[in-house]
Design an enzyme around this catalytic site. Structure first.
Site, PDB file in Angstrom:
ATOM      1  N   CYS A 105       0.804  -1.179  -0.157  1.00 55.07           N
ATOM      2  CA  CYS A 105      -0.131  -0.294  -0.195  1.00 55.07           C
ATOM      3  C   CYS A 105       0.830   0.984   0.090  1.00 55.07           C
ATOM      4  O   CYS A 105       2.439   0.755  -0.779  1.00 55.07           O
ATOM      5  CB  CYS A 105      -0.886  -0.283   1.349  1.00 55.07           C
ATOM      6  SG  CYS A 105      -0.317  -0.345   2.596  1.00 55.07           S
ATOM      7  N   GLU A 106       0.540   2.472   0.515  1.00 54.97           N
ATOM      8  CA  GLU A 106       1.127   3.489   0.645  1.00 54.97           C
ATOM      9  C   GLU A 106       2.613   3.535   1.327  1.00 54.97           C
ATOM     10  O   GLU A 106       3.443   3.579   0.630  1.00 54.97           O
ATOM     11  CB  GLU A 106       0.665   4.333   1.185  1.00 54.97           C
ATOM     12  CG  GLU A 106       1.460   6.468   0.774  1.00 54.97           C
ATOM     13  CD  GLU A 106       1.009   6.492  -0.803  1.00 54.97           C
ATOM     14  OE1 GLU A 106       2.110   7.336  -1.083  1.00 54.97           O
ATOM     15  OE2 GLU A 106       0.478   5.885  -1.632  1.00 54.97           O
TER      16      GLU A 106
END
Length: 225
Positions: free
Chosen positions: A168-169
């Site tokens: 994810c980020e």
């Protein structure tokens, strides 16, 4: 642009792998001592000390499962015990998951591991607006449990080594959560064929998209929508 793997730490310990194999939802801080092999031995002991002896078929089942778990624990193999991990891993924040560095991810994207595995799916668990703002080349945007679960519905070539890499980020919450969810669902789907899995080889990108982007902002590795 050539990207070379830096010297990496040895693979995560067998204890860390053991935590991820049998409970996709187990947290990184779970008690390592309550291992599957100990639980199995306790269950067998309780059964054998009951009023009736275990049937031979049940004893054989216990033995087969115990042998499978011990093989996975001692040999540190992928989650179905069929082979070694293809990618070098590093210690990550989530010790129950296999983490790879941004450098290794860059080598995957550039095709330097195509001789080791035939297919790879990079699973970006960020929201669509984040994905559309820029993502790792070749990644697919799967940000809900239904999206991730759909991976298990796709037909796979039984002879094909298909690797999944989640992120994810920052690979702090959403990526690890979906990684564990996929493993849990895969275990449930194949519970009658233990330790078989559709995706026994899964990784987490350490530091997520942000760490990868800061190291490799070039177009060959990152797509900008």
């Amino acid at each position: 642009m050539d990207i070379f793997c830096k010297s990496l730490s040895p693979r995560a310990s067998a204890n860390a792998v053991r935590k991820s194999l049998f409970s996709g939802k187990r947290s990184a801080g779970a008690d390592v001592n309550s291992s599957p092999i100990q639980a199995l031995k306790k269950a067998r002991h309780c059964s054998e000390t009951g009023n009736k002896a275990l049937p031979t078929s049940h004893k054989n089942l216990f033995n087969n499962i115990e042998q499978a778990i011990e093989t996975l624990e001692l040999d540190d193999k992928v989650a179905d015990g069929s082979r070694d991990y293809a990618l070098p891993t590093i210690p990550g924040r989530h010790q129950d998951l296999r983490s790879i560095s941004p450098e290794v991810m860059a080598n995957v994207v550039s095709g330097r591991f195509t001789h080791v595995f035939s297919d790879v799916t990079i699973v970006d668990c960020r929201y669509p607006y984040e994905f559309e703002g820029g993502h790792i080349k070749g990644a697919v945007n799967l940000f809900t449990k239904d999206d991730v679960n759909a991976l298990l519905d796709k037909p796979l070539n039984g002879d094909k080594r298909h690797v999944l890499i989640f992120h994810c980020e920052f690979s702090s919450e959403r990526g690890p959560k979906m990684y564990r969810f996929l493993r849990s669902q895969d275990r449930e789907l194949n519970k009658n064929q233990y330790p078989a899995l559709l995706f026994p080889e899964v990784y987490l990108l350490h530091g997520g998209y942000m760490a990868f982007f800061h190291k490799f902002k070039v177009k060959i590795y990152v797509n900008f929508c």
